[in-house]
Each structure stands twice: as structure tokens, then as C-alpha cells.
Write an enzyme that holds these catalytic residues in place. Sequence first.
Site, PDB file in Angstrom:
ATOM      1  N   GLY A  35      42.805  86.546 -26.225  1.00 39.88           N
ATOM      2  CA  GLY A  35      42.687  86.188 -24.819  1.00 39.88           C
ATOM      3  C   GLY A  35      44.045  85.886 -24.234  1.00 39.88           C
ATOM      4  CB  SER A  36      46.115  86.667 -21.887  1.00 41.83           C
ATOM      5  OG  SER A  36      45.353  87.456 -20.993  1.00 41.83           O
ATOM      6  N   GLY A  37      46.085  83.906 -20.511  1.00 41.96           N
ATOM      7  CA  GLY A  37      45.943  83.101 -19.307  1.00 41.96           C
ATOM      8  C   GLY A  37      47.300  82.744 -18.762  1.00 41.96           C
ATOM      9  N   GLY A  38      47.350  81.690 -17.927  1.00 36.04           N
ATOM     10  CA  GLY A  38      48.605  81.287 -17.337  1.00 36.04           C
ATOM     11  C   GLY A  38      49.613  80.815 -18.364  1.00 36.04           C
ATOM     12  CG  PHE A  39      48.063  79.608 -22.171  1.00 37.96           C
ATOM     13  CD1 PHE A  39      48.246  80.344 -23.328  1.00 37.96           C
ATOM     14  CD2 PHE A  39      46.793  79.556 -21.626  1.00 37.96           C
ATOM     15  CE1 PHE A  39      47.198  81.019 -23.931  1.00 37.96           C
ATOM     16  CE2 PHE A  39      45.740  80.227 -22.225  1.00 37.96           C
ATOM     17  CZ  PHE A  39      45.941  80.958 -23.376  1.00 37.96           C
TER      18      PHE A  39
ATOM     19  CB  SER B 137      48.967  86.467 -25.133  1.00 32.83           C
ATOM     20  OG  SER B 137      49.310  87.060 -23.898  1.00 32.83           O
ATOM     21  CB  VAL B 138      45.268  83.142 -27.889  1.00 34.56           C
ATOM     22  CG1 VAL B 138      44.724  82.736 -29.261  1.00 34.56           C
ATOM     23  CG2 VAL B 138      45.736  81.902 -27.139  1.00 34.56           C
TER      24      VAL B 138
ATOM     25  CG  ASP C 101      44.163  70.274 -19.470  1.00 33.66           C
ATOM     26  OD1 ASP C 101      43.333  69.973 -18.579  1.00 33.66           O
ATOM     27  OD2 ASP C 101      44.579  71.438 -19.637  1.00 33.66           O
TER      28      ASP C 101
END
Length: 338
Positions: A69-73, A75-76, A192
Site C-alpha cells: 500500500g501507499s499514502g502520504g507517508f 509506501s509499504v 495518532d
Amino acid sequence: MPSPVPPTRVLSKDIYPSVDIGTCSSPLSKHSFGSTLQVPTQRHHGKVASRLWSSVIYWKELHGVQPVGSGGFGSVYKAKYRGETVALKKVKKCTKNKLASRQSFWAELNAAHLRHRNVVRVIAATTCMPTDFGDERSIGTIVMEYVGSRNLQQIIYGCAEEPLPPERWVKHSLDIARGLQFLHSHKIVHLDIKPANVLVSAEDVCKIADFGCSVQLDTKREASEVVPMSHAGGTYTHRAPELLKGEGVSEKSDIFSFGITMWQMITREQPYAGDRQHVLYAVVAHNLRPDLEDQDAFRSQRGGFCRTLLSRCWDAEARSRFSARDLITQLEQLQAEL
């Protein structure tokens, strides 16, 4: 050639008195010299404990890398590292706020030297990557234990058919509370806590993940003291009012977020409706909280217990909230009555 993460950013010197720091690579410095460090060890009752995390990643021993997955932080990835299935997190450099993204990378390692059943384990980390994996937009990479492909957010909202009876959400709540109590005992505040940041293993064990907003409190301060926020972060729906007002952070900030998360497990609904600015203002100015009055789940005797518990967790006054230890006591009492 691997580049080390300097443990002085995450560990106190008394944990590794024999380590020669030397010159090291840091995302907060302008130059990288690529020297390596001895892996820090902990001493317990005069004995050297097993190595807890490595300050280098041996890329040749990394195989089968698959995107998860990926996001603002960033990628994993899921991968095999030295014979173990791991999660690989590549932290992305934020072009708008480079300092904040670098602080986030270091914050990810605040709990790297700790081990607990309900906290995701860090295996290794580095600020440099080989050209075939890294890019100029990356700050660094963290290798962590692979918990599984699901988080609490997916369990709550992803599939209505998946059962989430009281026995299960109480168990999950206890897992999170025990992880928080452990972190707080080491003066680490997560900042968080939310369902998306709680991973759930195949054995249905919850583990706290994603420490990019975390803060290491000054151990010289009293437990009741708060410290000013060094950087913004967290999720506004779970953020304590004192943080929204910029007043400071303490362990009780996590208890507020826990309360919102537990409410989500019980109701399987979103905590707030309306636009972001309205919610932020109402939480601070009008004590807006998730609904406890019109929910069937809070009308039974057990529901009344939970209503009181949650109201205490998200009290506007941080000092009036439960500590994580007291929260565990309350949840264990609830579990015994199921």
C-alpha cells in the site's frame, strides 16, 4: 553500502555505553559519510540483552519485495529479510515541508529499542537505499515485523459480515491499552491512535503501529506536566482538544484518541459528521464528542459502563482522564463480566 541510523536520536546513551558513535548519516544533516555503527544492545541487571534492532539494512538479503500500500507517508511492502517475513516502509520526503517529513522519519524510531506484544517491532532502519530501490524523494527505509494485511479500520468498516461482538472489541481495547501503558511507561506518546494505525495479526492480536507523530517526553518532567508540540500531526477526528488548542502533549492525549477508537469498535460508525473546520471548532469550543445517547449499544448495563468509561477518556481536562494503567483495570473488569 548501507548507511546507519544514529541511535542517539532514539536511544539514551546509558543503553549502549560501549557504542562508538563516530560519523553517521542523518536526514537532519547536510552530509552523509556512510560509516557503520555497532548495533545497540540493552543491559538488564548487568547482562547484555539480545540485539533489538539494526542500524543497517543488508539489501542483498532482502527478497520477494511486493507492494502492499501507499499514502502520504510513502509506501509499504511485504518482503523476506534474512529468512523472516517483514514489512518494509519507505518514508517519502514531503516537498512542502521537508523538516516535518524528516522529523516524522525519526519519530518512527522512537520505540525501536522497545519490545512488547502489542507494539509493532522495528527490525532495522537506514537513511540510504540502493539505486534500484530508493529515489531522491525518499528519506529512509524501516524494516518491521510483518503483522498481517489487516488493520482495525478494515475490520470495523470493511466488512459488515465480520463479527465484532463485545468479547472481541473488549479484547482489542485491552490490547491497545496495554500497548499504550507500555509506551507511556517509557515516556513515549503515540499521538495518532486510531483504527488505521492498529494492525491485527492472524491470531487476532492488536499491535500499535505508525509512530510518525510520536513524541519522546523528557524523563525529567513530572508525569502531570505537558510539553509543547514540536510538529503538527495526527488525525483531527481523534485529536485531543488540548492539542487542537496548541497547549501541549502528555500521555493523556493518547487516552482521548483511544476513547474515540473504542467507540468506533462498539458502534462501527464514523465519530463525526460535517466538515473538518466545524468538527475542530466544536470539539474545542462545545465539547463535541461521538454520540453516546442515541446508540443502542450504550443502553444496557454494560453499555452504561462503557458510556462512563468513554466519557472519562475524552474529558476536556486531560488530568481528569484515565491513565493507561487505570484503563486496563476498567477493561479487565468489563471483560470479566462478559
